[in-house]
Design an enzyme around this catalytic site. Sequence first.
Site, PDB file in Angstrom:
ATOM      1  N   TYR A 153      34.928  35.774  30.293  1.00 21.93           N
ATOM      2  CA  TYR A 153      36.127  36.556  29.963  1.00 21.93           C
ATOM      3  C   TYR A 153      36.705  36.128  28.609  1.00 21.93           C
ATOM      4  O   TYR A 153      37.000  36.971  27.754  1.00 21.93           O
ATOM      5  CB  TYR A 153      37.153  36.383  31.088  1.00 21.93           C
ATOM      6  CG  TYR A 153      38.407  37.202  30.946  1.00 21.93           C
ATOM      7  CD1 TYR A 153      38.413  38.563  31.250  1.00 21.93           C
ATOM      8  CD2 TYR A 153      39.608  36.618  30.532  1.00 21.93           C
ATOM      9  CE1 TYR A 153      39.575  39.322  31.139  1.00 21.93           C
ATOM     10  CE2 TYR A 153      40.770  37.362  30.421  1.00 21.93           C
ATOM     11  CZ  TYR A 153      40.753  38.713  30.727  1.00 21.93           C
ATOM     12  OH  TYR A 153      41.907  39.463  30.616  1.00 21.93           O
ATOM     13  N   THR A 185      50.349  37.233  31.653  1.00 22.64           N
ATOM     14  CA  THR A 185      49.990  37.261  33.079  1.00 22.64           C
ATOM     15  C   THR A 185      50.800  38.345  33.802  1.00 22.64           C
ATOM     16  O   THR A 185      52.014  38.241  33.929  1.00 22.64           O
ATOM     17  CB  THR A 185      50.237  35.890  33.718  1.00 22.64           C
ATOM     18  OG1 THR A 185      51.527  35.443  33.335  1.00 22.64           O
ATOM     19  CG2 THR A 185      49.206  34.877  33.254  1.00 22.64           C
TER      20      THR A 185
HETATM   21  P1  NAP Z   1      42.830  45.671  37.142  1.00 21.02           P
HETATM   22  O1  NAP Z   1      44.007  46.030  37.962  1.00 21.02           O
HETATM   23  O2  NAP Z   1      41.709  44.933  37.764  1.00 21.02           O
HETATM   24  O3  NAP Z   1      42.280  47.028  36.485  1.00 21.02           O
HETATM   25  C1  NAP Z   1      41.123  47.038  35.705  1.00 21.02           C
HETATM   26  C2  NAP Z   1      40.765  48.470  35.390  1.00 21.02           C
HETATM   27  O4  NAP Z   1      39.538  48.485  34.632  1.00 21.02           O
HETATM   28  C3  NAP Z   1      40.512  49.292  36.656  1.00 21.02           C
HETATM   29  O5  NAP Z   1      41.006  50.601  36.469  1.00 21.02           O
HETATM   30  C4  NAP Z   1      38.995  49.313  36.746  1.00 21.02           C
HETATM   31  O6  NAP Z   1      38.579  50.456  37.487  1.00 21.02           O
HETATM   32  C5  NAP Z   1      38.626  49.381  35.271  1.00 21.02           C
HETATM   33  N1  NAP Z   1      37.256  48.966  34.980  1.00 21.02           N
HETATM   34  C6  NAP Z   1      36.666  47.799  35.277  1.00 21.02           C
HETATM   35  N2  NAP Z   1      35.378  47.815  34.891  1.00 21.02           N
HETATM   36  C7  NAP Z   1      35.160  49.036  34.321  1.00 21.02           C
HETATM   37  C8  NAP Z   1      34.046  49.656  33.735  1.00 21.02           C
HETATM   38  N3  NAP Z   1      32.845  49.044  33.673  1.00 21.02           N
HETATM   39  N4  NAP Z   1      34.176  50.924  33.238  1.00 21.02           N
HETATM   40  C9  NAP Z   1      35.366  51.562  33.321  1.00 21.02           C
HETATM   41  N5  NAP Z   1      36.463  51.023  33.883  1.00 21.02           N
HETATM   42  C10 NAP Z   1      36.357  49.763  34.372  1.00 21.02           C
HETATM   43  O7  NAP Z   1      43.233  44.803  35.883  1.00 21.02           O
HETATM   44  P2  NAP Z   1      44.485  44.851  34.878  1.00 21.02           P
HETATM   45  O8  NAP Z   1      45.179  43.571  35.018  1.00 21.02           O
HETATM   46  O9  NAP Z   1      45.227  46.112  34.963  1.00 21.02           O
HETATM   47  O10 NAP Z   1      43.674  44.774  33.502  1.00 21.02           O
HETATM   48  C11 NAP Z   1      43.750  45.748  32.481  1.00 21.02           C
HETATM   49  C12 NAP Z   1      43.409  45.069  31.168  1.00 21.02           C
HETATM   50  O11 NAP Z   1      44.394  44.083  30.855  1.00 21.02           O
HETATM   51  C13 NAP Z   1      42.061  44.343  31.178  1.00 21.02           C
HETATM   52  O12 NAP Z   1      41.391  44.542  29.960  1.00 21.02           O
HETATM   53  C14 NAP Z   1      42.472  42.886  31.321  1.00 21.02           C
HETATM   54  O13 NAP Z   1      41.508  42.012  30.818  1.00 21.02           O
HETATM   55  C15 NAP Z   1      43.754  42.863  30.529  1.00 21.02           C
HETATM   56  N6  NAP Z   1      44.637  41.741  30.848  1.00 21.02           N
HETATM   57  C16 NAP Z   1      45.194  41.630  32.075  1.00 21.02           C
HETATM   58  C17 NAP Z   1      46.028  40.550  32.345  1.00 21.02           C
HETATM   59  C18 NAP Z   1      46.681  40.348  33.679  1.00 21.02           C
HETATM   60  O14 NAP Z   1      47.302  39.297  33.890  1.00 21.02           O
HETATM   61  N7  NAP Z   1      46.615  41.303  34.590  1.00 21.02           N
HETATM   62  C19 NAP Z   1      46.289  39.599  31.347  1.00 21.02           C
HETATM   63  C20 NAP Z   1      45.700  39.749  30.108  1.00 21.02           C
HETATM   64  C21 NAP Z   1      44.881  40.835  29.861  1.00 21.02           C
HETATM   65  P3  NAP Z   1      37.173  50.567  38.259  1.00 21.02           P
HETATM   66  O15 NAP Z   1      36.962  49.271  38.967  1.00 21.02           O
HETATM   67  O16 NAP Z   1      37.343  51.775  39.133  1.00 21.02           O
HETATM   68  O17 NAP Z   1      36.162  50.811  37.177  1.00 21.02           O
END
Ligand code: NAP
Length: 250
Positions: A153, A185
């Site tokens: 990651y 986060t």
């Molecule tokens: P999440 O709830 O797990 O959502 C991730 C999204 O990405 C889901 O809609 C998932 O849908 C989609 N996804 C995963 N693999 C994919 C693929 N191969 N093709 C198309 N879609 C895909 O996570 P989140 O926290 O909202 O994360 C969103 C972004 O924010 C990510 O890039 C993450 O790294 C970043 N981020 C999150 C945090 C945090 O604390 N939550 C912190 C820093 C950065 P499907 O599984 O249906 O494909």
Amino acid sequence: MSSLDGKVIIVTGASRGIGASAAAALAKAGATVVLTARDGTLTEQVAKSIGPSASSRACDVSDYAAFAALVADTVSRFGKLDALINNAGVIEPIASIAESDPAAWGRNVAINLTGAYHAIRAVLPGMLAAGGGTIVNVSSGAAIRPLEGWSAYCSAKAGLHMLTRAIALETAGKGIRVFGFQPGTTDTDMQVLIRASGVNPVSQIPREKLTPVALSAESIVYLCTPAADDLNGQEFSLNDPSFRARVGIA
Ligand code: NAP
């Protein structure tokens, strides 16, 4: 008139979490939004909950041809594409480097870095031809800070951080606005997996201390508006007080 009236925006990873919240906020600001993720059923439910300005299409960002077809379809339906929210991402595998599964490690990079590149590669020629466009790459503090068990990651997000800078360099003066955005986060399913792992300090953060998705959504809307023009080419953290002040987050 809302700030994004008439804009056409693709949001990846929009089936839940930050992507779903950002899609809703962009639509509320006036944009027509195309939501995509692998789970087409869930993504369609989110689009329906947003309303008529939202539509959905299942797509895996690791499949370039599928993403290029989605972009072509969007442009043919709406006549243009103004912005890409490059948000799809996965945390797994959570494992020490010495014990990690090479195939799982590679899948993480194929989604978080190569998948993000696929989306950019598919939208950029059209944006350049149109003389403008916005790309928001959803990055992470992990892009600049190693965390135990997250080598895939962290490495992929570090690559995405550099990709934002590379786009800024190559498109300077051509109307392209590109931003990296670190949500901090945030309370999503990704953090459920992180807490369950118990592996590093992030996994110890209690759910009630996590940031609500709405703040990321608000920031992403802001980056899509002309108010962010002077920030072009840079990456911002939601934890940065000066960025929060710009967005209007207390
Ligand atoms: P999440 O709830 O797990 O959502 C991730 C999204 O990405 C889901 O809609 C998932 O849908 C989609 N996804 C995963 N693999 C994919 C693929 N191969 N093709 C198309 N879609 C895909 O996570 P989140 O926290 O909202 O994360 C969103 C972004 O924010 C990510 O890039 C993450 O790294 C970043 N981020 C999150 C945090 C945090 O604390 N939550 C912190 C820093 C950065 P499907 O599984 O249906 O494909």
